[in-house]
Motif scaffolding. Sequence first.
Motif, short mmCIF file in Angstrom:
data_model
loop_
_atom_site.label_atom_id
_atom_site.label_comp_id
_atom_site.label_asym_id
_atom_site.label_seq_id
_atom_site.Cartn_x
_atom_site.Cartn_y
_atom_site.Cartn_z
N GLU A 75 0.84 -1.20 0.00
CA GLU A 75 0.00 0.00 0.00
C GLU A 75 0.88 1.26 0.00
N GLN A 76 0.60 2.18 -0.93
CA GLN A 76 1.39 3.42 -1.03
C GLN A 76 0.73 4.52 -0.19
N ILE A 77 1.53 5.12 0.69
CA ILE A 77 1.06 6.18 1.58
C ILE A 77 2.04 7.35 1.49
N VAL A 78 1.52 8.57 1.47
CA VAL A 78 2.37 9.77 1.48
C VAL A 78 2.01 10.58 2.72
N LEU A 79 3.02 10.91 3.51
CA LEU A 79 2.82 11.78 4.67
C LEU A 79 3.45 13.13 4.41
N GLU A 80 2.85 14.17 4.99
CA GLU A 80 3.32 15.54 4.86
C GLU A 80 3.69 16.09 6.22
N ALA A 81 4.30 17.27 6.23
CA ALA A 81 4.73 17.94 7.47
C ALA A 81 3.60 17.95 8.49
N GLY A 82 3.93 17.59 9.73
CA GLY A 82 2.97 17.57 10.82
C GLY A 82 2.30 16.22 11.02
N GLN A 83 2.48 15.29 10.08
CA GLN A 83 1.89 13.96 10.21
C GLN A 83 2.92 12.98 10.75
N SER A 84 2.41 11.90 11.34
CA SER A 84 3.30 10.86 11.85
C SER A 84 2.68 9.50 11.60
N ILE A 85 3.52 8.47 11.72
CA ILE A 85 3.08 7.09 11.47
C ILE A 85 3.88 6.15 12.35
N LYS A 86 3.24 5.06 12.75
CA LYS A 86 3.94 3.95 13.42
C LYS A 86 3.81 2.74 12.50
N ILE A 87 4.93 2.14 12.16
CA ILE A 87 4.94 0.93 11.36
C ILE A 87 5.44 -0.20 12.26
N GLU A 88 4.61 -1.22 12.42
CA GLU A 88 4.94 -2.31 13.34
C GLU A 88 6.06 -3.19 12.80
N ARG A 89 6.83 -3.75 13.71
CA ARG A 89 7.93 -4.65 13.36
C ARG A 89 7.42 -5.79 12.50
N ASN A 90 8.33 -6.36 11.72
CA ASN A 90 8.03 -7.47 10.82
C ASN A 90 7.02 -7.11 9.73
N THR A 91 7.04 -5.83 9.33
CA THR A 91 6.20 -5.34 8.24
C THR A 91 7.12 -4.96 7.08
N ARG A 92 6.80 -5.43 5.88
CA ARG A 92 7.62 -5.10 4.71
C ARG A 92 7.31 -3.67 4.27
N VAL A 93 8.37 -2.86 4.18
CA VAL A 93 8.19 -1.43 3.89
C VAL A 93 9.32 -0.91 3.02
N GLN A 94 8.99 0.09 2.21
CA GLN A 94 10.02 0.83 1.49
C GLN A 94 9.79 2.31 1.75
N TYR A 95 10.88 3.02 2.03
CA TYR A 95 10.84 4.45 2.27
C TYR A 95 11.45 5.17 1.07
N SER A 96 10.82 6.30 0.67
CA SER A 96 11.39 7.07 -0.43
C SER A 96 10.90 8.52 -0.37
N ASN A 97 11.61 9.36 -1.12
CA ASN A 97 11.22 10.75 -1.32
C ASN A 97 11.26 11.02 -2.82
N PRO A 98 10.18 10.65 -3.55
CA PRO A 98 10.16 10.87 -5.00
C PRO A 98 9.77 12.31 -5.36
N PHE A 99 9.74 13.19 -4.37
CA PHE A 99 9.25 14.55 -4.57
C PHE A 99 10.42 15.51 -4.85
N THR A 100 10.11 16.79 -5.01
CA THR A 100 11.12 17.75 -5.48
C THR A 100 11.82 18.49 -4.35
N GLU A 101 11.37 18.34 -3.10
CA GLU A 101 12.05 19.02 -1.99
C GLU A 101 12.55 18.01 -0.97
#
Length: 122
Positions: A75-101
Amino acid sequence: MSQKKYTIQNNPFIVPTTDGKIIKEHFGNATDGNSEISIAHMKAPAGWSEPFQTPEFDEFTFIIKGKKQFIIEGEQIVLEAGQSIKIERNTRVQYSNPFTEVCEYIAICKPAFSLDLVNRED
């Protein structure tokens, strides 16, 4: 004389990277040997990404500036300034910044981040 019951971190460990990402660990394995929790201040440059991983730690991310993309179990999710997330252990994840800033954020891992626990894919 009583022992101080606090630690001020003025000299975080700067994690060497090859992808332009700035990682300053304030508390954790690399800084003070704490394997229970790590707290790092990160700056991910525009266009940055890292391989998928399935960490053996919970990871909390708080976005300070910019945007960050997460692909969590497909599942693709985008967070912006002021938002937060908890990702539980043993979860497959990829982090990226495909944006311009730059994306500036705080990452907290429990137990602490370590290369032995992150399980990055080749």
